[in-house]
Design an enzyme around this catalytic site. Structure first.
Site, PDB file in Angstrom:
ATOM      1  CB  SER A 132      99.564  -4.668  48.135  1.00 33.77           C
ATOM      2  OG  SER A 132      99.115  -5.662  47.227  1.00 33.77           O
ATOM      3  CE1 TYR A 146      94.653  -2.533  48.626  1.00 39.23           C
ATOM      4  CE2 TYR A 146      95.654  -3.889  46.922  1.00 39.23           C
ATOM      5  CZ  TYR A 146      95.414  -3.629  48.254  1.00 39.23           C
ATOM      6  OH  TYR A 146      95.942  -4.447  49.228  1.00 39.23           O
TER       7      TYR A 146
HETATM    8  P1  NDP Z   1      90.918  -6.723  56.320  1.00 39.50           P
HETATM    9  O1  NDP Z   1      89.896  -5.980  55.532  1.00 39.50           O
HETATM   10  O2  NDP Z   1      90.684  -8.142  56.632  1.00 39.50           O
HETATM   11  O3  NDP Z   1      91.243  -5.899  57.660  1.00 39.50           O
HETATM   12  C1  NDP Z   1      91.526  -4.530  57.536  1.00 39.50           C
HETATM   13  C2  NDP Z   1      91.931  -3.977  58.879  1.00 39.50           C
HETATM   14  O4  NDP Z   1      92.183  -2.570  58.703  1.00 39.50           O
HETATM   15  C3  NDP Z   1      90.845  -4.116  59.904  1.00 39.50           C
HETATM   16  O5  NDP Z   1      91.399  -4.310  61.180  1.00 39.50           O
HETATM   17  C4  NDP Z   1      90.142  -2.756  59.828  1.00 39.50           C
HETATM   18  O6  NDP Z   1      89.533  -2.361  61.042  1.00 39.50           O
HETATM   19  C5  NDP Z   1      91.310  -1.834  59.556  1.00 39.50           C
HETATM   20  N1  NDP Z   1      90.863  -0.607  58.911  1.00 39.50           N
HETATM   21  C6  NDP Z   1      90.332  -0.474  57.671  1.00 39.50           C
HETATM   22  N2  NDP Z   1      89.966   0.805  57.466  1.00 39.50           N
HETATM   23  C7  NDP Z   1      90.271   1.471  58.610  1.00 39.50           C
HETATM   24  C8  NDP Z   1      90.131   2.824  59.022  1.00 39.50           C
HETATM   25  N3  NDP Z   1      89.595   3.739  58.211  1.00 39.50           N
HETATM   26  N4  NDP Z   1      90.565   3.166  60.233  1.00 39.50           N
HETATM   27  C9  NDP Z   1      91.109   2.253  61.074  1.00 39.50           C
HETATM   28  N5  NDP Z   1      91.249   0.958  60.749  1.00 39.50           N
HETATM   29  C10 NDP Z   1      90.834   0.574  59.530  1.00 39.50           C
HETATM   30  O7  NDP Z   1      92.276  -6.558  55.492  1.00 39.50           O
HETATM   31  P2  NDP Z   1      93.627  -7.426  55.497  1.00 39.50           P
HETATM   32  O8  NDP Z   1      93.942  -7.880  56.847  1.00 39.50           O
HETATM   33  O9  NDP Z   1      93.543  -8.391  54.396  1.00 39.50           O
HETATM   34  O10 NDP Z   1      94.649  -6.293  55.010  1.00 39.50           O
HETATM   35  C11 NDP Z   1      95.494  -5.594  55.898  1.00 39.50           C
HETATM   36  C12 NDP Z   1      96.482  -4.806  55.070  1.00 39.50           C
HETATM   37  O11 NDP Z   1      97.193  -5.700  54.220  1.00 39.50           O
HETATM   38  C13 NDP Z   1      95.832  -3.766  54.154  1.00 39.50           C
HETATM   39  O12 NDP Z   1      96.622  -2.622  54.096  1.00 39.50           O
HETATM   40  C14 NDP Z   1      95.790  -4.473  52.818  1.00 39.50           C
HETATM   41  O13 NDP Z   1      95.766  -3.567  51.741  1.00 39.50           O
HETATM   42  C15 NDP Z   1      97.085  -5.270  52.875  1.00 39.50           C
HETATM   43  N6  NDP Z   1      97.124  -6.418  51.992  1.00 39.50           N
HETATM   44  C16 NDP Z   1      96.253  -7.463  52.120  1.00 39.50           C
HETATM   45  C17 NDP Z   1      96.320  -8.537  51.257  1.00 39.50           C
HETATM   46  C18 NDP Z   1      95.397  -9.708  51.343  1.00 39.50           C
HETATM   47  O14 NDP Z   1      95.418 -10.544  50.426  1.00 39.50           O
HETATM   48  N7  NDP Z   1      94.603  -9.871  52.408  1.00 39.50           N
HETATM   49  C19 NDP Z   1      97.326  -8.590  50.192  1.00 39.50           C
HETATM   50  C20 NDP Z   1      98.189  -7.448  50.152  1.00 39.50           C
HETATM   51  C21 NDP Z   1      98.082  -6.413  51.029  1.00 39.50           C
HETATM   52  P3  NDP Z   1      87.930  -2.233  61.220  1.00 39.50           P
HETATM   53  O15 NDP Z   1      87.317  -3.472  60.656  1.00 39.50           O
HETATM   54  O16 NDP Z   1      87.766  -2.085  62.703  1.00 39.50           O
HETATM   55  O17 NDP Z   1      87.530  -0.996  60.488  1.00 39.50           O
END
Ligand code: NDP
Length: 237
Positions: A132, A146
């Site tokens: 991030s 975070y």
């Molecule tokens: P979302 O919350 O929209 O999606 C998160 C994804 O990660 C989902 O597919 C979820 O699957 C999966 N996930 C979460 N926890 C677990 C777990 N314990 N085991 C397996 N899968 C898991 O997040 P984003 O798409 O926004 O974020 C994706 C990545 O990008 C993250 O690492 C986030 O920190 C990073 N990021 C996002 C930003 C943003 O503005 N959106 C900015 C900077 C970084 P499920 O729902 O099936 O559990």
């Protein structure tokens, strides 16, 4: 654009948001794509059917399950660790167990997954972590754990790049800024605050993040390793 025919790609946390965009990108370029999910089975099933990829239920917070799963799927050509959680709130109020789970998912999982994949990854392999821009700039309250977890990934890729470079494996972290997903909707209550910090005042799309991931996974990026790439509209500039 890179072609990934014949490549085996695993995306941890691929059911929604940025991870789903990464699954779509690799699948559309011919890769054999596997992805994990945890709490969104319906989204996972729809995405798997749409892309011809395979969804596997696995908690990134469960170290031993994750290591065993990756061993069973190896060798992988590309590992993308996207699963991550936010855990925002008053640090005086957040239960310590919640913080430890955040660190397990956001720090321990990328480390152990990378090691598990690297055991059998062939030359030309790619390990890409999703960090991030908050690793470089944390202008808001309530997100210390975070941002700490995402900053850890910068150090992690530097070390792992050294560990696996001789085998022709690259290790990098992609650092998105605000990106339109369930975690951070483009029309959410904090959008104006976040856009104030940016040179380009809009959320990114998941597809834009996936484009950089695909570039780093491709043959032209073979000399890039140990690097952190901000893709954030200037959030951290
Ligand atoms: P979302 O919350 O929209 O999606 C998160 C994804 O990660 C989902 O597919 C979820 O699957 C999966 N996930 C979460 N926890 C677990 C777990 N314990 N085991 C397996 N899968 C898991 O997040 P984003 O798409 O926004 O974020 C994706 C990545 O990008 C993250 O690492 C986030 O920190 C990073 N990021 C996002 C930003 C943003 O503005 N959106 C900015 C900077 C970084 P499920 O729902 O099936 O559990």
């Amino acid at each position: 654009m890179n072609n990934f025919e014949g490549k085996s790609v695993l995306v941890l946390g691929g059911s929604r948001g940025i991870g789903a965009a990464i699954v779509r990108r690799f699948a559309s370029k011919g890769a054999k794509v596997l992805f994990t999910y945890w709490s969104s089975p319906d989204d996972a099933e729809v995405l798997a059917a749409e892309t011809g990829s395979k969804a596997l239920r696995a908690d990134s917070g469960d170290r031993d399950t994750l290591i065993a799963l990756i061993a069973s799927l190896s060798p992988l050509d590309v590992l993308v660790v996207n699963s991550g959680i936010l855990g925002a709130g008053d640090p005086l109020e957040i239960p310590p167990d919640d913080i430890d789970r955040l660190f397990r998912i956001n720090i321990h999982a990328p480390y152990h997954a990378a090691i598990a994949a690297a055991r059998t990854m062939p030359a030309g392999g790619r390990i890409i972590l999703i960090g991030s821009a908050n690793a470089d700039r944390m202008p808001m309250t309530g997100l210390a754990a975070y941002s700490a977890s995402k900053a850890a990934l910068k150090g992690m890729v530097k070390g792992l790049a050294r560990d696996f470079g001789a085998r022709g494996i690259t290790v990098n972290v992609v650092q998105p800024g605000p990106t339109d997903t369930d975690m951070n909707p483009a029309d959410g209550p904090l959008k104006d605050v976040m856009h104030d910090f940016m040179a380009i005042k809009r959320h990114a799309t998941g597809a834009e993040i996936a484009g950089l991931v695909a570039y780093l996974a491709g043959p032209e990026a073979g000399i890039i390793t140990g690097a952190a790439y901000n893709i954030d509209g200037g959030f951290a500039a």
